[in-house]
Design an enzyme around this catalytic site. Structure first.
Site, PDB file in Angstrom:
ATOM      1  N   CYS A   1       0.574  -1.186   0.164  1.00  0.00           N
ATOM      2  CA  CYS A   1      -0.008   0.045  -0.123  1.00  0.00           C
ATOM      3  C   CYS A   1       0.801   1.289   0.030  1.00  0.00           C
ATOM      4  O   CYS A   1       1.667   1.620   1.061  1.00  0.00           O
ATOM      5  CB  CYS A   1      -1.236  -0.046   1.075  1.00  0.00           C
ATOM      6  SG  CYS A   1      -1.902   1.467   1.670  1.00  0.00           S
TER       7      CYS A   1
ATOM      8  N   CYS B   1       0.586   3.308   3.181  1.00  0.00           N
ATOM      9  CA  CYS B   1       1.266   2.657   4.446  1.00  0.00           C
ATOM     10  C   CYS B   1       2.981   3.114   3.977  1.00  0.00           C
ATOM     11  O   CYS B   1       3.605   3.205   5.212  1.00  0.00           O
ATOM     12  CB  CYS B   1       0.870   1.255   4.494  1.00  0.00           C
ATOM     13  SG  CYS B   1      -0.387   0.838   5.064  1.00  0.00           S
TER      14      CYS B   1
ATOM     15  N   ASP C   1      -0.561  16.162  -1.443  1.00  0.00           N
ATOM     16  CA  ASP C   1      -0.829  15.321  -2.612  1.00  0.00           C
ATOM     17  C   ASP C   1       0.138  15.893  -3.820  1.00  0.00           C
ATOM     18  O   ASP C   1       0.683  16.938  -3.916  1.00  0.00           O
ATOM     19  CB  ASP C   1      -2.186  15.715  -3.116  1.00  0.00           C
ATOM     20  CG  ASP C   1      -2.787  14.749  -4.164  1.00  0.00           C
ATOM     21  OD1 ASP C   1      -3.635  14.226  -3.772  1.00  0.00           O
ATOM     22  OD2 ASP C   1      -2.051  14.675  -5.161  1.00  0.00           O
TER      23      ASP C   1
ATOM     24  N   HIS D   1      -6.426   3.319   0.457  1.00  0.00           N
ATOM     25  CA  HIS D   1      -5.809   3.612   1.904  1.00  0.00           C
ATOM     26  C   HIS D   1      -6.790   4.572   2.372  1.00  0.00           C
ATOM     27  O   HIS D   1      -6.773   5.743   1.500  1.00  0.00           O
ATOM     28  CB  HIS D   1      -4.404   3.636   2.147  1.00  0.00           C
ATOM     29  CG  HIS D   1      -4.234   3.682   3.775  1.00  0.00           C
ATOM     30  ND1 HIS D   1      -3.137   3.142   4.314  1.00  0.00           N
ATOM     31  CD2 HIS D   1      -4.561   4.814   4.562  1.00  0.00           C
ATOM     32  CE1 HIS D   1      -2.701   3.644   5.444  1.00  0.00           C
ATOM     33  NE2 HIS D   1      -3.764   4.720   5.737  1.00  0.00           N
TER      34      HIS D   1
ATOM     35  N   HIS E   1      -8.437   8.175   2.987  1.00  0.00           N
ATOM     36  CA  HIS E   1      -7.805   9.343   3.093  1.00  0.00           C
ATOM     37  C   HIS E   1      -8.677  10.444   2.943  1.00  0.00           C
ATOM     38  O   HIS E   1      -9.817  10.367   2.292  1.00  0.00           O
ATOM     39  CB  HIS E   1      -6.616   9.543   2.218  1.00  0.00           C
ATOM     40  CG  HIS E   1      -6.954   9.067   0.704  1.00  0.00           C
ATOM     41  ND1 HIS E   1      -7.290   7.864  -0.020  1.00  0.00           N
ATOM     42  CD2 HIS E   1      -7.415   9.804  -0.321  1.00  0.00           C
ATOM     43  CE1 HIS E   1      -7.432   7.816  -1.198  1.00  0.00           C
ATOM     44  NE2 HIS E   1      -7.615   9.120  -1.516  1.00  0.00           N
TER      45      HIS E   1
END
Ligand code: 5GP
Ligand code: ZN
Length: 111
Positions: A4, A7, A30, A96, A98
């Protein structure tokens, strides 16, 4: 999760511009900003998406929500937009959980 991306950012094996961190949460810029300020807030605990949320995650969710205005204040945002994309049809690319935080100037209308 070893495969991921977020992660890996959390583990600092993939670099990111981290703007906020505590024991349970992290926020970073980002890589393809859609606004002057475009941050991603994640729980360090891996959850694929909102679809994985259980009542047991309530406290973590509250901490995520509470961190948003804290980060916005720290970033001196006068206003901001928070977006959670869920699932492929919801525009989610990274699985994941967010929260997008966008701001730093006027945003286009969203209605
Ligand atoms: P999603 O569409 O899943 O809600 O949003 C994923 C976001 O992650 C996108 O806005 C994308 O630009 C961002 N992103 C993708 N890869 C990376 C990366 O390697 N580093 C950072 N900081 N952001 C990334
Ligand atoms: Zn993850």
């Amino acid at each position: 999760m070893t495969d991921c991306l977020f992660c890996k950012i959390k583990d600092r094996t993939v670099p990111a511009e981290i703007v906020f961190e505590n024991d349970e949460l992290m926020a970073f810029k980002d890589i393809h900003p859609k606004a002057r300020v475009h941050l991603l807030l994640i729980p360090k605990f891996h959850l694929d998406s909102l679809d994985d949320i259980l009542p047991a995650h309530s406290e973590l969710l509250a901490k995520l929500m509470l961190a948003i205005p804290e980060i916005a204040k720290q970033q001196q945002l006068q206003g901001y937009r928070t977006i959670i994309n869920t699932g492929a049809q919801g525009g989610q690319i990274i699985f994941h959980l967010h929260f997008h935080i966008l701001g730093g100037g006027p945003l286009p209308g969203f209605h």
